[in-house]
Scaffold this active site. Sequence first.
Site, PDB file in Angstrom:
ATOM      1  N   HIS A 193      -6.352  -7.857   0.661  1.00 25.68           N
ATOM      2  CA  HIS A 193      -6.494  -6.236   0.125  1.00 25.68           C
ATOM      3  C   HIS A 193      -6.104  -5.946  -1.039  1.00 25.68           C
ATOM      4  CE1 HIS A 193      -6.345  -6.438   4.658  1.00 25.68           C
ATOM      5  NE2 HIS A 193      -7.330  -5.562   4.588  1.00 25.68           N
ATOM      6  N   ASP A 199      -3.004 -10.936  -1.515  1.00 29.48           N
ATOM      7  CA  ASP A 199      -3.382 -10.252  -0.319  1.00 29.48           C
ATOM      8  C   ASP A 199      -5.010 -10.253  -0.449  1.00 29.48           C
ATOM      9  OD1 ASP A 199      -2.020  -8.045   1.947  1.00 29.48           O
ATOM     10  OD2 ASP A 199      -4.007  -8.267   1.809  1.00 29.48           O
ATOM     11  N   HIS A 240       0.921  -1.120   0.054  1.00 29.78           N
ATOM     12  CA  HIS A 240       0.144  -0.062   0.201  1.00 29.78           C
ATOM     13  C   HIS A 240       0.767   1.306   0.022  1.00 29.78           C
ATOM     14  CE1 HIS A 240      -3.694  -2.229   0.618  1.00 29.78           C
ATOM     15  NE2 HIS A 240      -3.079  -2.937   1.742  1.00 29.78           N
ATOM     16  N   ASP A 294      -4.029 -12.983   5.032  1.00 29.19           N
ATOM     17  CA  ASP A 294      -5.093 -12.245   5.491  1.00 29.19           C
ATOM     18  C   ASP A 294      -6.440 -12.658   4.834  1.00 29.19           C
ATOM     19  OD1 ASP A 294      -4.643 -10.889   3.246  1.00 29.19           O
ATOM     20  OD2 ASP A 294      -4.018  -8.986   4.535  1.00 29.19           O
TER      21      ASP A 294
HETATM   22 ZN   LIG Z   1      -3.920  -7.176   3.569  1.00 28.48          ZN
END
Ligand SMILES: [Zn+2]
Length: 376
Positions: free
Chosen positions: A170, A168, A133, A257
């Site tokens: 995300h 991931d 990120h 995750d």
């Molecule tokens: Zn993540």
Amino acid sequence: MHSALIYTDAYVNYQYSDSHPLKPYRLRLTHALMQSYGLLQLPQSCVRETVPAAQAELELFHTPEYLQVLQAAGAGKRTIPYDRYGLGPGDNPIFPGMYTWSQLCAGGALQATRLVASREVDVAFHVAGGLHHGRPDHASGFCYVNDLAIAITELVQQGYRVAYIDVDVHHGDGVQAAFYDTDRVLTISLHESGRFLFPGTGFVEEIGVGQGQGYAVNLPFPPGTDDALFSEGFAAIVPPLVEAYKPDVVVTQLVVDTFHDDPLAHGELTTAGFVAVLQHLKTLAPRWIATGGGGYNLTNVARAWTLAWGMMNDVEIPDALPEGVLPLLRQAGYEGRTLRDPASPTSQARHNRLRVEVHAAIAYLEWHVFPIHGIH
Ligand SMILES: [Zn+2]
């Protein structure tokens, strides 16, 4: 030499905060579990102590101004308007030594990159990396620096074609944004839809711009995605695109995750789904830079990345956890005695309902992105 693990015990000297979900201790736990299985003394494999990146190396992706701010924050200087840089209470807290922590995260990625680029090893695993990120001038989503963007920038500067694959839960927004307008890097992110989860991006329509059109790929999944659905989506999109793109190097972010008991998201994966994806990745990546990333159930991280390291080294690891490591895993909250998760029952009705949504996204990519790569 076939493989290298990049690691230092110094990771645990850094703490985001007592209550922060990202715990560097999980890296030591991973190392301890690998060690208990004898995976750190394999022939054709080595462990390299992480070397912090120099400021000039961080500047491959980050602005000098932001790096100065990060340094001042880590040294305890209180007079800067930190919120402008994404720093402060919440996701990206200010903590002592955060600059050195960031140098270690980025340094490990560059070590892995150089080992693979020079053909010293075929695969390097940087467990403290994967900070997808991070932005050039601010922190985001627990990521102060973006080790992936730094490493990929170096590879591109040296003339390599890079495929980046991010599993991931995300969206890998920082890496996508870094290479959104170029065809020198193919970024593929599989994640829970931005409708439900941070950072709120990664929709299937985001396919890159200009020269980069068709070279950013997103496959969003609905909450509740399980092993079978994730593997199915992965198999439909990733192998055909990577095979058509013919990268020199594959960079992967191997975060867990997505798992059923991760506290931050709504995935339903287990180690079985993770291993299935890894098996695919392995065949796609003759030269492979693997990074960790998030993962907020500490023992899931340790178990999954131990499995990954075993696969990178063609070692079949027994499922029974070595007795010696059980107390450490217990202490971290794991009550099981096996490396792998037990098979989880899936609800066929729910699976079929979620499948419709994923198939619509796959169809979109087959229609809009595959032709750009000559796949019909
Ligand atoms: Zn993540």
